[in-house]
Motif scaffolding. Structure first.
Motif, PDB file in Angstrom:
ATOM      1  N   GLU A  80     -44.545  48.559  77.900  1.00  0.00           N
ATOM      2  CA  GLU A  80     -45.239  49.663  78.557  1.00  0.00           C
ATOM      3  C   GLU A  80     -45.877  50.594  77.533  1.00  0.00           C
ATOM      4  O   GLU A  80     -45.287  50.878  76.488  1.00  0.00           O
ATOM      5  N   LYS A  81     -47.074  51.065  77.873  1.00  0.00           N
ATOM      6  CA  LYS A  81     -47.767  52.067  77.067  1.00  0.00           C
ATOM      7  C   LYS A  81     -48.154  53.209  78.014  1.00  0.00           C
ATOM      8  O   LYS A  81     -48.852  52.972  79.000  1.00  0.00           O
ATOM      9  N   GLU A  82     -47.683  54.413  77.707  1.00  0.00           N
ATOM     10  CA  GLU A  82     -47.932  55.546  78.591  1.00  0.00           C
ATOM     11  C   GLU A  82     -48.958  56.487  77.975  1.00  0.00           C
ATOM     12  O   GLU A  82     -48.878  56.819  76.788  1.00  0.00           O
ATOM     13  N   TYR A  83     -49.903  56.906  78.799  1.00  0.00           N
ATOM     14  CA  TYR A  83     -50.997  57.781  78.368  1.00  0.00           C
ATOM     15  C   TYR A  83     -51.016  59.035  79.223  1.00  0.00           C
ATOM     16  O   TYR A  83     -50.762  58.971  80.433  1.00  0.00           O
ATOM     17  N   TYR A  84     -51.352  60.167  78.615  1.00  0.00           N
ATOM     18  CA  TYR A  84     -51.655  61.387  79.344  1.00  0.00           C
ATOM     19  C   TYR A  84     -53.164  61.590  79.236  1.00  0.00           C
ATOM     20  O   TYR A  84     -53.702  61.651  78.121  1.00  0.00           O
ATOM     21  N   ALA A  85     -53.815  61.688  80.387  1.00  0.00           N
ATOM     22  CA  ALA A  85     -55.268  61.883  80.412  1.00  0.00           C
ATOM     23  C   ALA A  85     -55.593  63.217  81.066  1.00  0.00           C
ATOM     24  O   ALA A  85     -55.123  63.502  82.176  1.00  0.00           O
ATOM     25  N   GLN A  86     -56.380  64.030  80.367  1.00  0.00           N
ATOM     26  CA  GLN A  86     -56.932  65.246  80.966  1.00  0.00           C
ATOM     27  C   GLN A  86     -58.254  64.836  81.593  1.00  0.00           C
ATOM     28  O   GLN A  86     -59.135  64.304  80.910  1.00  0.00           O
ATOM     29  N   VAL A  87     -58.366  65.046  82.897  1.00  0.00           N
ATOM     30  CA  VAL A  87     -59.548  64.562  83.610  1.00  0.00           C
ATOM     31  C   VAL A  87     -60.363  65.726  84.162  1.00  0.00           C
ATOM     32  O   VAL A  87     -59.863  66.840  84.348  1.00  0.00           O
ATOM     33  N   ASN A  88     -61.617  65.437  84.443  1.00  0.00           N
ATOM     34  CA  ASN A  88     -62.556  66.422  84.977  1.00  0.00           C
ATOM     35  C   ASN A  88     -62.296  66.591  86.472  1.00  0.00           C
ATOM     36  O   ASN A  88     -62.438  65.641  87.231  1.00  0.00           O
ATOM     37  N   GLY A  89     -61.891  67.793  86.881  1.00  0.00           N
ATOM     38  CA  GLY A  89     -61.633  68.061  88.294  1.00  0.00           C
ATOM     39  C   GLY A  89     -60.147  67.992  88.618  1.00  0.00           C
ATOM     40  O   GLY A  89     -59.329  67.590  87.812  1.00  0.00           O
ATOM     41  N   GLU A  90     -59.822  68.406  89.841  1.00  0.00           N
ATOM     42  CA  GLU A  90     -58.439  68.350  90.339  1.00  0.00           C
ATOM     43  C   GLU A  90     -58.215  66.975  90.955  1.00  0.00           C
ATOM     44  O   GLU A  90     -58.698  66.694  92.043  1.00  0.00           O
ATOM     45  N   ILE A  91     -57.492  66.132  90.252  1.00  0.00           N
ATOM     46  CA  ILE A  91     -57.326  64.750  90.721  1.00  0.00           C
ATOM     47  C   ILE A  91     -56.591  64.733  92.065  1.00  0.00           C
ATOM     48  O   ILE A  91     -55.669  65.518  92.287  1.00  0.00           O
ATOM     49  N   ILE A 122     -49.659  65.162  86.618  1.00  0.00           N
ATOM     50  CA  ILE A 122     -48.740  66.013  85.855  1.00  0.00           C
ATOM     51  C   ILE A 122     -48.976  67.437  86.337  1.00  0.00           C
ATOM     52  O   ILE A 122     -50.070  67.981  86.182  1.00  0.00           O
ATOM     53  N   GLU A 123     -47.959  68.024  86.944  1.00  0.00           N
ATOM     54  CA  GLU A 123     -48.131  69.325  87.597  1.00  0.00           C
ATOM     55  C   GLU A 123     -48.288  70.476  86.603  1.00  0.00           C
ATOM     56  O   GLU A 123     -49.073  71.383  86.830  1.00  0.00           O
ATOM     57  N   SER A 124     -47.517  70.473  85.502  1.00  0.00           N
ATOM     58  CA  SER A 124     -47.677  71.558  84.524  1.00  0.00           C
ATOM     59  C   SER A 124     -48.420  71.016  83.309  1.00  0.00           C
ATOM     60  O   SER A 124     -48.186  69.885  82.882  1.00  0.00           O
ATOM     61  N   VAL A 125     -49.306  71.808  82.769  1.00  0.00           N
ATOM     62  CA  VAL A 125     -50.160  71.364  81.663  1.00  0.00           C
ATOM     63  C   VAL A 125     -49.294  71.009  80.449  1.00  0.00           C
ATOM     64  O   VAL A 125     -48.523  71.842  79.971  1.00  0.00           O
ATOM     65  N   PRO A 126     -49.383  69.763  79.957  1.00  0.00           N
ATOM     66  CA  PRO A 126     -48.576  69.383  78.795  1.00  0.00           C
ATOM     67  C   PRO A 126     -49.048  70.111  77.533  1.00  0.00           C
ATOM     68  O   PRO A 126     -50.223  70.470  77.422  1.00  0.00           O
ATOM     69  N   VAL A 127     -48.119  70.314  76.611  1.00  0.00           N
ATOM     70  CA  VAL A 127     -48.450  71.035  75.383  1.00  0.00           C
ATOM     71  C   VAL A 127     -48.657  70.029  74.253  1.00  0.00           C
ATOM     72  O   VAL A 127     -47.757  69.264  73.916  1.00  0.00           O
ATOM     73  N   PHE A 128     -49.865  70.036  73.697  1.00  0.00           N
ATOM     74  CA  PHE A 128     -50.202  69.195  72.545  1.00  0.00           C
ATOM     75  C   PHE A 128     -50.878  70.066  71.498  1.00  0.00           C
ATOM     76  O   PHE A 128     -51.462  71.102  71.837  1.00  0.00           O
ATOM     77  N   PRO A 129     -50.833  69.635  70.227  1.00  0.00           N
ATOM     78  CA  PRO A 129     -51.596  70.377  69.214  1.00  0.00           C
ATOM     79  C   PRO A 129     -53.077  70.402  69.601  1.00  0.00           C
ATOM     80  O   PRO A 129     -53.577  69.480  70.255  1.00  0.00           O
ATOM     81  N   GLU A 130     -53.759  71.463  69.195  1.00  0.00           N
ATOM     82  CA  GLU A 130     -55.186  71.594  69.517  1.00  0.00           C
ATOM     83  C   GLU A 130     -55.970  70.465  68.865  1.00  0.00           C
ATOM     84  O   GLU A 130     -55.706  70.082  67.729  1.00  0.00           O
ATOM     85  N   ARG A 131     -56.926  69.928  69.607  1.00  0.00           N
ATOM     86  CA  ARG A 131     -57.750  68.838  69.088  1.00  0.00           C
ATOM     87  C   ARG A 131     -58.814  69.391  68.148  1.00  0.00           C
ATOM     88  O   ARG A 131     -59.279  70.515  68.323  1.00  0.00           O
ATOM     89  N   SER A 132     -59.222  68.574  67.176  1.00  0.00           N
ATOM     90  CA  SER A 132     -60.229  69.020  66.202  1.00  0.00           C
ATOM     91  C   SER A 132     -61.574  69.316  66.868  1.00  0.00           C
ATOM     92  O   SER A 132     -62.296  70.215  66.466  1.00  0.00           O
ATOM     93  N   LYS A 133     -61.907  68.566  67.903  1.00  0.00           N
ATOM     94  CA  LYS A 133     -63.140  68.843  68.652  1.00  0.00           C
ATOM     95  C   LYS A 133     -62.745  69.469  69.983  1.00  0.00           C
ATOM     96  O   LYS A 133     -61.972  68.895  70.740  1.00  0.00           O
ATOM     97  N   HIS A 140     -66.591  75.429  83.067  1.00  0.00           N
ATOM     98  CA  HIS A 140     -67.262  74.231  83.592  1.00  0.00           C
ATOM     99  C   HIS A 140     -66.482  73.580  84.734  1.00  0.00           C
ATOM    100  O   HIS A 140     -66.735  72.440  85.097  1.00  0.00           O
ATOM    101  N   GLY A 141     -65.517  74.304  85.273  1.00  0.00           N
ATOM    102  CA  GLY A 141     -64.753  73.769  86.405  1.00  0.00           C
ATOM    103  C   GLY A 141     -63.347  73.370  85.992  1.00  0.00           C
ATOM    104  O   GLY A 141     -63.015  73.309  84.813  1.00  0.00           O
ATOM    105  N   PRO A 142     -62.496  73.092  87.000  1.00  0.00           N
ATOM    106  CA  PRO A 142     -61.096  72.791  86.716  1.00  0.00           C
ATOM    107  C   PRO A 142     -60.904  71.412  86.086  1.00  0.00           C
ATOM    108  O   PRO A 142     -61.757  70.529  86.208  1.00  0.00           O
ATOM    109  N   THR A 143     -59.767  71.268  85.417  1.00  0.00           N
ATOM    110  CA  THR A 143     -59.342  69.958  84.913  1.00  0.00           C
ATOM    111  C   THR A 143     -57.908  69.750  85.381  1.00  0.00           C
ATOM    112  O   THR A 143     -57.232  70.680  85.806  1.00  0.00           O
ATOM    113  N   SER A 144     -57.442  68.517  85.315  1.00  0.00           N
ATOM    114  CA  SER A 144     -56.049  68.223  85.634  1.00  0.00           C
ATOM    115  C   SER A 144     -55.573  67.105  84.719  1.00  0.00           C
ATOM    116  O   SER A 144     -56.367  66.477  84.012  1.00  0.00           O
ATOM    117  N   TRP A 145     -54.262  66.897  84.717  1.00  0.00           N
ATOM    118  CA  TRP A 145     -53.646  65.891  83.847  1.00  0.00           C
ATOM    119  C   TRP A 145     -52.969  64.819  84.690  1.00  0.00           C
ATOM    120  O   TRP A 145     -52.383  65.106  85.735  1.00  0.00           O
TER     121      TRP A 145
END
Length: 196
Positions: A80-91, A122-133, A140-145
């Motif tokens: 198994e490989k698990e990914y967290y994706a921040q997506v455009n809009g409220e999924i 993912i109901e609460s926004v996960p905490v990751f180090p800030e991305r370089s970009k 620009h509207g909501p995002t969700s994870w």
């Protein structure tokens, strides 16, 4: 065991691949210095290879090894490989269900239906180090994870899957491979592992 056969000692690593790096060590004919490669992060032993890939714009857990058999075992489709994706809009719940059951994406110029997988908002926004970009901001509207766990790994699969259900990926982080987790690592950090 044959005493004449020399036992090969292999080394394994976990790294937090930063955004903007290729999952490779050789610059495959691209302009010198145009792409960032894994060898810039650490002095890896000769013969080290990435187990699977994360594309240039993806981040997170990448395993490396000097053992081709270990690499093949993990890439064979049972790990198994698990990914967290921040997506455009409220999924939506409907989109999550589609991801779970399998969606049609393009692969090698053909239509491909992904195998059923685990997917959850993912109901609460996960905490990751800030991305370089910088990711675009809330103006620009909501995002969700969403968490997506796969046992297959087609090229840019998670990105293609979230786009197929109408929620393009803005940031993608691999958080787990098998029983090995990204948790607690900093961007660019390299850890030597006893085993994989």
């Amino acid at each position: 065991m044959d005493p004449n056969v020399k036992q090969q000692n292999h080394t394994h690593f976990a790294i937090y691949k930063p955004y903007g790096y290729l999952s490779q060590f050789i610059n495959n004919g691209q302009k010198q210095n145009s792409k960032k490669l894994l060898g810039e992060l650490y002095d890896f032993p000769k013969g080290t290879m990435a187990i699977g890939r994360l594309d240039e714009k993806s981040e997170g857990l990448l395993l490396l090894t000097t053992d081709g058999k270990t690499s093949n075992d993990i890439c064979s489709g049972s790990t198994e490989k698990e990914y967290y994706a921040q997506v455009n809009g409220e999924i939506t719940t409907e989109a999550i269900e589609l991801l779970r059951s399998g969606v049609q994406i393009g692969f090698d110029g053909k239509k491909y239906t992904t195998t059923p997988c685990k997917a959850n908002k993912i109901e609460s926004v996960p905490v990751f180090p800030e991305r370089s970009k910088k990711i675009r901001d809330s103006r620009h509207g909501p995002t969700s994870w969403v968490s997506i766990t796969l046992q297959e790994g087609k090229f840019r699969q998670v990105r293609k899957m979230t786009s197929a259900v109408g929620f393009p990926t803005l940031r993608l982080i691999r958080v787990r491979v098998g029983s090995i987790y990204l948790k607690g690592m900093e961007i660019g950090e390299v850890r030597e592992l006893d085993s994989i």
